[in-house]
Each structure stands twice: as C-alpha cells, then as structure tokens.
Motif scaffolding. Sequence first.
Motif, PDB file in Angstrom:
ATOM      1  N   GLY A   1      39.928  49.758  56.791  1.00 17.23           N
ATOM      2  CA  GLY A   1      40.305  50.970  57.521  1.00 17.23           C
ATOM      3  C   GLY A   1      39.086  51.844  57.708  1.00 17.23           C
ATOM      4  O   GLY A   1      38.230  51.944  56.828  1.00 17.23           O
TER       5      GLY A   1
ATOM      6  N   HIS B   1      46.649  55.240  64.836  1.00 19.98           N
ATOM      7  CA  HIS B   1      46.336  56.492  64.154  1.00 19.98           C
ATOM      8  C   HIS B   1      45.485  57.378  65.061  1.00 19.98           C
ATOM      9  O   HIS B   1      44.665  56.893  65.838  1.00 19.98           O
ATOM     10  CB  HIS B   1      45.594  56.228  62.844  1.00 19.98           C
TER      11      HIS B   1
ATOM     12  N   LEU C   1      44.788  52.294  52.202  1.00 17.39           N
ATOM     13  CA  LEU C   1      45.584  51.127  52.571  1.00 17.39           C
ATOM     14  C   LEU C   1      46.313  50.581  51.360  1.00 17.39           C
ATOM     15  O   LEU C   1      45.828  50.681  50.230  1.00 17.39           O
ATOM     16  CB  LEU C   1      44.683  50.024  53.124  1.00 17.39           C
TER      17      LEU C   1
ATOM     18  N   SER D   1      46.459  58.195  56.840  1.00 14.71           N
ATOM     19  CA  SER D   1      45.403  58.739  57.681  1.00 14.71           C
ATOM     20  C   SER D   1      45.274  60.252  57.541  1.00 14.71           C
ATOM     21  O   SER D   1      46.191  60.942  57.089  1.00 14.71           O
ATOM     22  CB  SER D   1      45.686  58.380  59.147  1.00 14.71           C
TER      23      SER D   1
ATOM     24  N   SER E   1      49.188  52.155  55.954  1.00  8.49           N
ATOM     25  CA  SER E   1      47.917  52.846  56.191  1.00  8.49           C
ATOM     26  C   SER E   1      48.138  54.353  56.221  1.00  8.49           C
ATOM     27  O   SER E   1      49.004  54.853  56.931  1.00  8.49           O
ATOM     28  CB  SER E   1      47.286  52.376  57.507  1.00  8.49           C
TER      29      SER E   1
ATOM     30  N   LYS F   1      51.406  54.795  58.540  1.00 11.47           N
ATOM     31  CA  LYS F   1      51.962  53.814  59.455  1.00 11.47           C
ATOM     32  C   LYS F   1      52.225  52.514  58.695  1.00 11.47           C
ATOM     33  O   LYS F   1      51.490  52.163  57.768  1.00 11.47           O
ATOM     34  CB  LYS F   1      51.043  53.574  60.646  1.00 11.47           C
TER      35      LYS F   1
ATOM     36  N   LYS G   1      39.508  55.247  63.247  1.00  8.49           N
ATOM     37  CA  LYS G   1      40.965  55.340  63.418  1.00  8.49           C
ATOM     38  C   LYS G   1      41.646  53.976  63.523  1.00  8.49           C
ATOM     39  O   LYS G   1      42.831  53.903  63.845  1.00  8.49           O
ATOM     40  CB  LYS G   1      41.333  56.189  64.646  1.00  8.49           C
ATOM     41  N   THR G   2      40.922  52.901  63.264  1.00 13.20           N
ATOM     42  CA  THR G   2      41.500  51.567  63.383  1.00 13.20           C
ATOM     43  C   THR G   2      41.476  50.828  62.048  1.00 13.20           C
ATOM     44  O   THR G   2      40.782  51.220  61.109  1.00 13.20           O
ATOM     45  CB  THR G   2      40.738  50.709  64.413  1.00 13.20           C
ATOM     46  N   ILE G   3      42.237  49.714  62.004  1.00 18.25           N
ATOM     47  CA  ILE G   3      42.254  48.806  60.854  1.00 18.25           C
ATOM     48  C   ILE G   3      41.960  47.408  61.377  1.00 18.25           C
ATOM     49  O   ILE G   3      42.670  46.896  62.253  1.00 18.25           O
ATOM     50  CB  ILE G   3      43.635  48.817  60.165  1.00 18.25           C
TER      51      ILE G   3
ATOM     52  N   VAL H   1      41.366  56.515  59.096  1.00 19.04           N
ATOM     53  CA  VAL H   1      42.253  55.785  58.177  1.00 19.04           C
ATOM     54  C   VAL H   1      41.643  55.883  56.781  1.00 19.04           C
ATOM     55  O   VAL H   1      40.579  55.328  56.524  1.00 19.04           O
ATOM     56  CB  VAL H   1      42.413  54.315  58.604  1.00 19.04           C
ATOM     57  N   LYS H   2      42.318  56.570  55.882  1.00 24.35           N
ATOM     58  CA  LYS H   2      41.743  56.910  54.576  1.00 24.35           C
ATOM     59  C   LYS H   2      42.163  55.973  53.459  1.00 24.35           C
ATOM     60  O   LYS H   2      41.448  55.812  52.469  1.00 24.35           O
ATOM     61  CB  LYS H   2      42.152  58.357  54.205  1.00 24.35           C
TER      62      LYS H   2
END
Length: 456
Positions: free
Chosen positions: A353, A378, A385, A406, A404, A412, A357-359, A382-383
């Motif tokens: 993450g 997000h 997981l 954020s 995830s 999410k 803003k993506t994984i 993304v902070k």
Amino acid sequence: MLEETNSIPRPKYRNIMHSDPNLSSSIPTEDDYPIRNSSASAASPGFYDNRLSGEGSPMTMSPWNQTSSEAKSSWSRFEENLPQNGLIGSLTREEGHIYSLAATGELLYTGSDSKNIRVWKNLKEFSGFKSNSGLVKAIVISGEKIFTGHQDGKIRVWKVSPKNASVHKRAGTLPTLKDIFKSSINPSNYVEVRRRRSALWIRHSDAISCLSLNEEQGLLYSASWDRTFKVWRISDSKCLESISAHDDAVNSVVASSEGMVFTGSADGSVKVWRRELHGKGTKHAFVQTLLKQECAVTALCVNTSGSVVYCGSSDGLVNFWEREKQLSHGGVLRGHKVAVLCLAAAANLVFSGSADKTICVWRREGVVHTCLSVLTGHTGPVKCLAVGEDKESTAKNQRWVVYSGSLDKSVKVWSVSDMGIDPQQQTVEGGVSSFPSEQTDSVSSPGGGGGSHKKR
C-alpha cells in the motif's frame, strides 16, 4: 519519474515517514501522480519503462525480461475469464484517518487518530471502544487480548467481556503501574532519551509505530520513534528487554520464525536480530544490516512461510531478501511512484500500500514477482493492510479478503484471487486497474547483499 522523486530532499521526507499527522498534507497531489487506468497505461509508450524492475540484472533469460515481440505476446498464457479482483465494500465513519488494522475471525479492528478503536463484523459496525489519549498507530491480537500501540508511547491491553462479545474492557497498560513504581526506585533503570532528559528503560519515550507478535514464544514486540524496540512477555506484561536499534525512528518491527526479528527505520536501514537464550531469560543479539540507504524504511513484512523478507521505502520501492540463501538480496518490486506505507503477505501473494493511494497485488514464483493487479479507489494514502482467507476459497482458486485503511478516513474491503486477472482486459471494474504483469516484474540483483539503491 525517477528524476522527479529523486528531487525530493531527504530531511523533508524523513519527517513525513515518522510524523503521520503531517502525511496527508505533504503527499503529492493526484495531479502530480495520476491513478493508473488499464487502457491508458497499457497504451502509453513510457509505461513499460517506468515499471520495469531490474535493468542490468543477470536474469536476462527470464521471459519476464525479454524484449522481443514473442516474449511480450507470451502473456496470452493467462486463461480467459479469470475471476476479477475487486472491491467488496467500504467502511466509513467520519471520525479520523485510519492508521491501523487487525483482522481475526469475523471481526475487523480499526484504529484512527480519533483515539477510537472500531470493531466491524460482516461489513457493519459491531462495537467500539476508546483510549484516553494517543492516536491508535498499531493493533495486534493474541488470543483473548487486544494490544493497541499509541502516539503517546503507551501500549494498552483490552479484553472482550465474557458476558457480551460487543463489550471491550481495558485490561491494563504496558508497562504496568506496578512495574513502573518498582523500576523508578532504582536509578540504574533510567536511560537518557534526549539531551538532559532521562526515562525508565521499560517505557517508550515517543510514539509507538508498530507491534508484532511471536505467538509461539508468547512475546510482544513494540517499535517506537524513540529509536528502540522493546520485548514484552504477554503472560505477565513484563518488559524483558529494550534494544537501542537505530539512529532514527523505528518505523517497523516484525517477529519471524526461529527467533528472528527484523527492524526498519527512518535512518534508511533494515537490521536483523536473533533471540538467544541467556540462562533463564532471552536476549536479542544484532546479526546483520540488510539495507542501508538514504531514504526512510517505512514498512516490513515476512511472507507466510517465513522464507522472504520484504521492505518498503519512501522512494516507492519494495526490496526483498531470501532466507534460504542466507538473506541474500532477491530483487526490487517497482510498483509505486511514491512512498510504500504498508505491506502484508498471504501464501504466495504480497500486498503493498502506498501514498499514491493504490495497493499493488504481487504473486511470487521463485525469485520472480508478477504484479497481478493494482487496487484503486482510495482518495488518500493507504496507511495499513490486513489479509484473511476467504471462506469460499478453493484449492484451484484461492481467494483472500484484503482490508486497507487510508488517510481518507475509510477502510476498503477487497476480494483478491492468486490467479490474477486477464491481461487482455482493458476495462476497469470494481476499483481495479489491470495491466500485463510483465511490466512490474522483480528480478535478482547481482552480488546479493544490499545492492545499489536510488538515493534521494
């Protein structure tokens, strides 16, 4: 793009990497780093160059690294109509950025800067409890105990009420008041934490950044911005050891099998420690430094089998090392343009993450990692997981539920298959950007060790 990211001065980024409240305001905007869409990205000539991951590698014979048209067309080996990785749902409660996650059974625990810990069940809010102070930076669960690490340097312990599963009661704090009182009597228990300031060695003097469990040995590890990691015995809440591990904030600690512990720091290093028996107790001895670089180390994880160690950095790279080869450097995953903030692993999958803003969803096959898909949706970095196995998973199609958290104040929930998605598909569904996995391979670097790294 590498020139762009390299222009960011290190001191500014180091502050970002261990000063979370400033993270959302300091991250480049979406205009600077647009979210990748499958159709546009695949068609872009520069897309391949930006996402290759091992120029000059000895693995030139790998099909992932061939430049011929035959090699690029080999991705038709993916079967058609593979199950789509996609978004299941979004959990939102407008009360703060999400900094921590922990999943157990049907329950998901989330921590935020509102000081609240929320409990979710079947994508609905189930319960919640609140700490007196300190945003919730880490959550781990050991049996009936829930441990939360906070910005104020304290570890709080919670238990579920035996009478009501939705009620969580405070069971204590680490270190305990009793231990603090006993230690404070002896002057030798005080250590210098800053100039002209001392504190008890059993207490963290700055924010706790990460918690990790060794369930087999009944140990809890805590990492802190005070440059130390501490070892706690879960059975009696005793602090067994405090190790001055790094020259800057410790951002991550991971306890692995065979008594191995890995720490990553804002000083740019990843260190290995081994738990050794000393009489009736244990001590953690320094083993080696896996990595030393200019940019901050922001996340660590070990895969399910304990055979591979992954490290995320503020430059957007994920380095990895292989245990079977005496922790030799295995390669680099290049899936993000800015800082990797969290990592998680399940079976042969790895999830990264990022502040973009993506994984990224990676599948490991030998030393080669293929990016199966990029989960998008997000609107903030993304902070954190967490991963759990999907109950409907089968041997032929193993599926995972990925959570995830954020700084967009949401969690999410994603359904992810280890089979990936059809690379010929050019549409974006359920918040997923898809692309040929050839473009994000990781390959072995020559010589092992830390290798060379891009500097900021």
